[in-house]
Design a protein around this motif. Structure first.
Motif, PDB file in Angstrom:
ATOM      1  N   ILE A 193      43.908   2.802  42.688  1.00  0.00           N
ATOM      2  CA  ILE A 193      44.065   3.959  43.578  1.00  0.00           C
ATOM      3  C   ILE A 193      42.772   4.173  44.377  1.00  0.00           C
ATOM      4  O   ILE A 193      41.672   4.087  43.837  1.00  0.00           O
ATOM      5  CB  ILE A 193      44.390   5.226  42.751  1.00  0.00           C
ATOM      6  CG1 ILE A 193      45.760   5.086  42.076  1.00  0.00           C
ATOM      7  CG2 ILE A 193      44.350   6.481  43.614  1.00  0.00           C
ATOM      8  CD1 ILE A 193      46.919   5.027  43.022  1.00  0.00           C
ATOM      9  N   MET A 234      44.282   9.279  47.304  1.00  0.00           N
ATOM     10  CA  MET A 234      44.096  10.618  46.743  1.00  0.00           C
ATOM     11  C   MET A 234      44.231  11.683  47.829  1.00  0.00           C
ATOM     12  O   MET A 234      44.846  12.735  47.615  1.00  0.00           O
ATOM     13  CB  MET A 234      42.735  10.724  46.063  1.00  0.00           C
ATOM     14  CG  MET A 234      42.602   9.885  44.795  1.00  0.00           C
ATOM     15  SD  MET A 234      43.807  10.327  43.507  1.00  0.00           S
ATOM     16  CE  MET A 234      43.283  12.005  43.113  1.00  0.00           C
ATOM     17  N   LEU A 278      44.999  18.639  40.085  1.00  0.00           N
ATOM     18  CA  LEU A 278      43.960  17.617  40.188  1.00  0.00           C
ATOM     19  C   LEU A 278      43.203  17.488  38.873  1.00  0.00           C
ATOM     20  O   LEU A 278      42.849  16.379  38.453  1.00  0.00           O
ATOM     21  CB  LEU A 278      42.999  17.954  41.336  1.00  0.00           C
ATOM     22  CG  LEU A 278      41.831  16.988  41.558  1.00  0.00           C
ATOM     23  CD1 LEU A 278      42.326  15.567  41.796  1.00  0.00           C
ATOM     24  CD2 LEU A 278      40.964  17.463  42.729  1.00  0.00           C
ATOM     25  N   VAL A 332      45.299  15.392  36.558  1.00  0.00           N
ATOM     26  CA  VAL A 332      45.285  13.982  36.967  1.00  0.00           C
ATOM     27  C   VAL A 332      43.955  13.340  36.568  1.00  0.00           C
ATOM     28  O   VAL A 332      43.909  12.215  36.050  1.00  0.00           O
ATOM     29  CB  VAL A 332      45.531  13.846  38.487  1.00  0.00           C
ATOM     30  CG1 VAL A 332      45.254  12.422  38.957  1.00  0.00           C
ATOM     31  CG2 VAL A 332      46.961  14.244  38.826  1.00  0.00           C
ATOM     32  N   LYS A 333      42.854  14.037  36.792  1.00  0.00           N
ATOM     33  CA  LYS A 333      41.539  13.496  36.423  1.00  0.00           C
ATOM     34  C   LYS A 333      41.432  13.276  34.917  1.00  0.00           C
ATOM     35  O   LYS A 333      40.904  12.261  34.459  1.00  0.00           O
ATOM     36  CB  LYS A 333      40.433  14.444  36.894  1.00  0.00           C
ATOM     37  CG  LYS A 333      40.157  14.391  38.388  1.00  0.00           C
ATOM     38  CD  LYS A 333      38.976  15.286  38.756  1.00  0.00           C
ATOM     39  CE  LYS A 333      38.604  15.151  40.221  1.00  0.00           C
ATOM     40  NZ  LYS A 333      37.403  15.931  40.576  1.00  0.00           N
ATOM     41  N   TYR A 372      43.352  10.231  34.025  1.00  0.00           N
ATOM     42  CA  TYR A 372      42.694   9.012  34.495  1.00  0.00           C
ATOM     43  C   TYR A 372      41.454   8.673  33.670  1.00  0.00           C
ATOM     44  O   TYR A 372      41.142   7.485  33.478  1.00  0.00           O
ATOM     45  CB  TYR A 372      42.349   9.121  35.986  1.00  0.00           C
ATOM     46  CG  TYR A 372      43.332   8.335  36.834  1.00  0.00           C
ATOM     47  CD1 TYR A 372      43.021   7.067  37.293  1.00  0.00           C
ATOM     48  CD2 TYR A 372      44.585   8.864  37.137  1.00  0.00           C
ATOM     49  CE1 TYR A 372      43.933   6.337  38.036  1.00  0.00           C
ATOM     50  CE2 TYR A 372      45.491   8.148  37.871  1.00  0.00           C
ATOM     51  CZ  TYR A 372      45.170   6.872  38.325  1.00  0.00           C
ATOM     52  OH  TYR A 372      46.079   6.150  39.048  1.00  0.00           O
ATOM     53  N   PRO A 393      37.419   4.574  37.367  1.00  0.00           N
ATOM     54  CA  PRO A 393      38.292   5.551  38.038  1.00  0.00           C
ATOM     55  C   PRO A 393      37.577   6.397  39.087  1.00  0.00           C
ATOM     56  O   PRO A 393      37.940   7.541  39.304  1.00  0.00           O
ATOM     57  CB  PRO A 393      38.750   6.418  36.864  1.00  0.00           C
ATOM     58  CG  PRO A 393      37.555   6.455  35.971  1.00  0.00           C
ATOM     59  CD  PRO A 393      36.870   5.117  36.112  1.00  0.00           C
ATOM     60  N   VAL A 415      39.474   8.528  41.840  1.00  0.00           N
ATOM     61  CA  VAL A 415      40.174   9.722  41.351  1.00  0.00           C
ATOM     62  C   VAL A 415      39.172  10.798  40.934  1.00  0.00           C
ATOM     63  O   VAL A 415      39.282  11.960  41.335  1.00  0.00           O
ATOM     64  CB  VAL A 415      41.091   9.367  40.166  1.00  0.00           C
ATOM     65  CG1 VAL A 415      41.710  10.635  39.569  1.00  0.00           C
ATOM     66  CG2 VAL A 415      42.189   8.404  40.608  1.00  0.00           C
ATOM     67  N   THR A 462      37.264  12.849  43.640  1.00  0.00           N
ATOM     68  CA  THR A 462      38.025  13.737  44.523  1.00  0.00           C
ATOM     69  C   THR A 462      37.608  15.176  44.273  1.00  0.00           C
ATOM     70  O   THR A 462      37.583  15.641  43.127  1.00  0.00           O
ATOM     71  CB  THR A 462      39.540  13.582  44.273  1.00  0.00           C
ATOM     72  OG1 THR A 462      39.902  12.221  44.478  1.00  0.00           O
ATOM     73  CG2 THR A 462      40.333  14.458  45.234  1.00  0.00           C
TER      74      THR A 462
END
Length: 307
Positions: free
Chosen positions: A60, A65, A86, A89-90, A93, A104, A107, A110
């Motif tokens: 990704i 993102m 978010l 998701v973090k 990940y 990562p 990600v 972000t």
């Protein structure tokens, strides 16, 4: 979640199980994590035009993102909700990268969307009383019900933080007319104790099956150890669902309610600041659900230079 690859779905499930087992995440939190990360994985499948197995997910990019965040915002998702998504998701990940051995950065780098912190939402007086009554009905044993009522009554009746209430020991009972509380930054304050709080704690002490030694925690778990804040949080979660109250009806909201109801009854803002143990008056203002006009009325009536 039909668009998610079997490998990604399995990875998500294992991560959720880990959150439940290791972090004691609530069912509500697990459901939110599942939904948020599931939506992210589904978007990436549609965005890339192909099923995203673990290898594609490890690749990704920052652009991907940004596309996900723009898509999520287009669904009228606010900054606070996007920040929550978010964060989920973090977290996923971080776990996946450690397990699969990839970097990562795209990600994790972000940035969270900026949002204005919401002011605390106190309960109205009827809801605060209903919360105490309903918390009592969540427990299976009389002494546990009495314990939970006593804790929540201290939060609302004395404006204590949950850590302060659970920091009381056998030495503090029977409760006197005031409590010496050691708050944040080791700042000491004296807090008046209402008769209702005295009565609630006395009933709990009378029913508690464990001895009240001076140096042990006043509030006990079912095995006799110090009571965990999470137990009170869970009891209030169940109670607020029964009462139809919002998710903001937390143990800390009872402290907000204490401050707001005192101010609405004509209490002095500076005195309430002292009761709460706040370092600054602006923090106390944030705790009180009153408009600027109400605050100015208090200042006009009590400030030495008024009039």
């Amino acid at each position: 979640m039909s668009l998610i690859s079997p490998a990604a779905r399995d990875a998500l499930q294992r991560w959720l199980e880990g959150q439940k087992a290791l972090n004691d995440a609530s069912d509500h939190t697990i459901a939110a994590y599942s939904r948020d990360v599931g939506d992210f994985l589904t978007f990436m499948t549609e965005h890339k035009g192909q099923t995203q197995g673990l290898t594609p997910l490890s690749q990704i990019t920052v652009s991907d993102m940004r596309a996900w965040m723009a898509f999520t915002r287009s669904g009228k998702v606010g900054s606070r909700s996007l920040a929550r998504k978010l964060s989920a998701v973090k977290s996923f990940y971080r776990w996946l990268a450690e397990r699969e051995g990839f970097e990562p950065t795209a990600v994790l780098s972000t940035r969270m969307p900026k949002f204005t912190a919401k002011l605390p939402r106190p309960l109205d007086e009827d809801a605060a009383r209903d919360m105490i009554d309903t918390v009592e009905m969540q427990a299976g044993e009389d002494w546990v019900a009495a314990r939970d009522v006593a804790v929540v009554t201290l939060l609302y009746g004395c404006g204590l933080r949950i850590s302060e209430a659970l920091g009381l020991t056998g030495r503090d009972v029977p409760l006197a007319d005031s409590l010496r509380i050691l708050g944040k930054g080791n700042k000491e304050r004296m807090v008046p104790v209402l008769p209702a709080a005295k009565a609630a704690v006395a009933r709990y002490v009378r029913l508690c099956p464990f001895p009240m030694d001076p140096d042990t925690a006043l509030f006990r778990g079912v095995r006799g150890g110090a009571l965990s804040p999470r137990i009170i949080q869970k009891g209030m979660e169940q109670a607020r669902m029964q009462l139809g109250l919002p998710a903001t009806a937390t143990p800390h909201a009872m402290r907000h309610s204490f401050a707001t109801h005192l101010l609405n009854a004509g209490g002095d803002l500076r005195a309430i600041q002292e009761l709460l143990g706040h370092a600054s008056l602006s923090t106390t203002q944030a705790y009180t659900a009153v408009d600027l006009t109400r605050i100015l009325e208090v200042y006009d009536r009590t400030h030495p230079k008024a009039g």
